[in-house]
Write an enzyme that holds these catalytic residues in place. Structure first.
Site, mmCIF file in Angstrom:
data_model
loop_
_atom_site.group_PDB
_atom_site.id
_atom_site.type_symbol
_atom_site.label_atom_id
_atom_site.label_comp_id
_atom_site.label_asym_id
_atom_site.label_seq_id
_atom_site.Cartn_x
_atom_site.Cartn_y
_atom_site.Cartn_z
ATOM 1 N N LYS A 1 0.832 -1.215 0.000
ATOM 2 C CA LYS A 1 0.000 0.000 0.000
ATOM 3 C C LYS A 1 0.865 1.262 0.000
ATOM 4 O O LYS A 1 0.591 2.212 -0.731
ATOM 5 C CB LYS A 1 -0.940 0.019 1.224
ATOM 6 C CG LYS A 1 -1.884 -1.169 1.302
ATOM 7 C CD LYS A 1 -2.906 -1.009 2.414
ATOM 8 C CE LYS A 1 -2.314 -1.026 3.816
ATOM 9 N NZ LYS A 1 -1.678 -2.295 4.212
ATOM 10 N N ARG B 1 -9.607 0.775 9.117
ATOM 11 C CA ARG B 1 -9.228 -0.598 9.452
ATOM 12 C C ARG B 1 -10.307 -1.317 10.250
ATOM 13 O O ARG B 1 -10.123 -2.491 10.598
ATOM 14 C CB ARG B 1 -7.959 -0.572 10.286
ATOM 15 C CG ARG B 1 -6.679 -0.961 9.522
ATOM 16 C CD ARG B 1 -5.538 -0.682 10.453
ATOM 17 N NE ARG B 1 -4.335 -1.412 10.273
ATOM 18 C CZ ARG B 1 -3.238 -0.901 9.727
ATOM 19 N NH1 ARG B 1 -3.229 0.293 9.202
ATOM 20 N NH2 ARG B 1 -2.135 -1.604 9.694
ATOM 21 N N ARG C 1 11.359 -5.982 4.544
ATOM 22 C CA ARG C 1 11.258 -4.562 4.853
ATOM 23 C C ARG C 1 11.860 -4.269 6.222
ATOM 24 O O ARG C 1 12.486 -3.230 6.437
ATOM 25 C CB ARG C 1 9.773 -4.147 4.815
ATOM 26 C CG ARG C 1 9.528 -2.681 5.110
ATOM 27 C CD ARG C 1 8.078 -2.300 4.889
ATOM 28 N NE ARG C 1 7.182 -2.867 5.885
ATOM 29 C CZ ARG C 1 5.847 -2.797 5.842
ATOM 30 N NH1 ARG C 1 5.246 -2.218 4.835
ATOM 31 N NH2 ARG C 1 5.096 -3.322 6.791
ATOM 32 N N ARG D 1 11.403 -0.677 11.745
ATOM 33 C CA ARG D 1 10.146 -0.921 12.463
ATOM 34 C C ARG D 1 10.251 -2.226 13.244
ATOM 35 O O ARG D 1 10.447 -3.281 12.648
ATOM 36 C CB ARG D 1 8.976 -1.019 11.458
ATOM 37 C CG ARG D 1 8.579 0.309 10.884
ATOM 38 C CD ARG D 1 7.468 0.161 9.858
ATOM 39 N NE ARG D 1 6.276 -0.528 10.375
ATOM 40 C CZ ARG D 1 5.143 -0.613 9.712
ATOM 41 N NH1 ARG D 1 5.025 -0.061 8.512
ATOM 42 N NH2 ARG D 1 4.117 -1.245 10.239
ATOM 43 N N ARG E 1 -0.393 -9.141 13.401
ATOM 44 C CA ARG E 1 -0.914 -8.101 12.498
ATOM 45 C C ARG E 1 -1.774 -8.720 11.407
ATOM 46 O O ARG E 1 -2.800 -8.153 11.009
ATOM 47 C CB ARG E 1 0.244 -7.288 11.911
ATOM 48 C CG ARG E 1 0.820 -6.314 12.940
ATOM 49 C CD ARG E 1 2.216 -5.865 12.577
ATOM 50 N NE ARG E 1 2.259 -5.032 11.386
ATOM 51 C CZ ARG E 1 3.359 -4.879 10.647
ATOM 52 N NH1 ARG E 1 4.476 -5.524 10.946
ATOM 53 N NH2 ARG E 1 3.339 -4.091 9.600
HETATM 54 P P1 AMP Z 1 0.800 0.378 9.241
HETATM 55 O O1 AMP Z 1 1.965 1.289 9.000
HETATM 56 O O2 AMP Z 1 -0.400 0.755 8.440
HETATM 57 O O3 AMP Z 1 1.152 -1.078 9.120
HETATM 58 O O4 AMP Z 1 0.368 0.606 10.772
HETATM 59 C C1 AMP Z 1 1.244 0.321 11.840
HETATM 60 C C2 AMP Z 1 0.453 0.199 13.125
HETATM 61 O O5 AMP Z 1 -0.194 1.457 13.420
HETATM 62 C C3 AMP Z 1 -0.669 -0.814 13.130
HETATM 63 O O6 AMP Z 1 -0.208 -2.122 13.419
HETATM 64 C C4 AMP Z 1 -1.579 -0.269 14.215
HETATM 65 O O7 AMP Z 1 -1.056 -0.536 15.508
HETATM 66 C C5 AMP Z 1 -1.476 1.232 13.987
HETATM 67 N N1 AMP Z 1 -2.503 1.709 13.029
HETATM 68 C C6 AMP Z 1 -2.279 2.251 11.807
HETATM 69 N N2 AMP Z 1 -3.421 2.581 11.201
HETATM 70 C C7 AMP Z 1 -4.410 2.219 12.052
HETATM 71 C C8 AMP Z 1 -5.839 2.275 11.994
HETATM 72 N N3 AMP Z 1 -6.481 2.774 10.915
HETATM 73 N N4 AMP Z 1 -6.534 1.806 13.062
HETATM 74 C C9 AMP Z 1 -5.909 1.322 14.146
HETATM 75 N N5 AMP Z 1 -4.576 1.221 14.262
HETATM 76 C C10 AMP Z 1 -3.826 1.667 13.224
#
Ligand code: AMP
Length: 192
Positions: free
Chosen positions: A14, A90, A129, A135, A147
């Site tokens: 994404k 989400r 990654r 991360r 996740r």
């Molecule tokens: P991502 O970079 O999108 O993989 O997000 C990393 C982490 O941020 C996720 O594992 C969640 O802990 C938190 N996070 C990101 N976006 C959301 C969302 N829309 N709702 C809830 N938690 C989020």
């Protein structure tokens, strides 16, 4: 405005594809994971609150995420010709809240484009990654597994929500970055 959701599990590509979309279509990128990492890096209260959820690969509570997105839209709406939402919504409550936020501005989601990638490939990509992203949630097998589980249990229903509105399209997310971008572009062109 052209408002699009780029949907898919962690590691689906994404972020990579969003970069190309914003470049071509001049949309504003709202990536909630990136926003949380920025808050974390700056040590804000919001960052501290989000950290414990992010560390475990769990979702940050809806009201926190929605408040952050609302603020980001308010900051950017005057200069924006549309949004690409990445990693948001989400959960179904987040999707409903987003619809309401947009409705208040006389706007709506044009469509959701989902990247479909097999689970083994996701894990491989996330670990790769993790070698450079810094991360911690990309480097630990249990966190990666969680996740993906959270995605399947809490996030997948969001696809049904937009499918019910006739706004859902799925793309096979394995191939070269440009091949996948080509497929995404042709879907976006249909939404314009
Ligand atoms: P991502 O970079 O999108 O993989 O997000 C990393 C982490 O941020 C996720 O594992 C969640 O802990 C938190 N996070 C990101 N976006 C959301 C969302 N829309 N709702 C809830 N938690 C989020």
């Amino acid at each position: 405005m052209l408002n699009i959701i780029l949907f898919g599990p962690p590691g689906a590509g994404k972020g990579t594809q969003s970069e190309k979309i914003i470049d071509k279509y001049k949309l504003t990128h709202i990536a909630t994971g990136d926003l949380f990492r920025k808050h974390l890096g700056e040590g804000t209260d919001l960052g501290k609150l989000a950290q414990k959820y992010m560390d475990e690969g769990n979702l940050v509570p809806d009201e926190v995420v929605i408040g952050m997105v609302d603020e980001k839209i308010k900051e950017t709406q005057d200069s924006s010709s549309g949004y690409i939402f990445d990693g948001f919504p989400r959960t179904v409550p987040q999707a409903k809240a987003l619809d309401t936020l947009l409705e208040e501005k006389g706007e709506k989601i044009a469509g959701m484009i989902a990247l479909d990638v097999p689970e083994e490939e996701l894990k491989k990509r996330i670990k790769e990654r993790g070698k450079t992203s810094g991360r911690t949630d990309d480097q630990d097998e249990a966190k990666i597994e969680n996740r993906i589980k959270v995605y399947q249990e809490e996030t997948l229903p969001v696809a049904n929500y937009y499918d019910g509105e006739g706004k859902f399209v799925k793309i096979h997310g394995v191939g070269t970055i440009d091949e996948i971008f080509g497929k995404i572009s042709s879907e976006i062109d249909k939404l314009k």
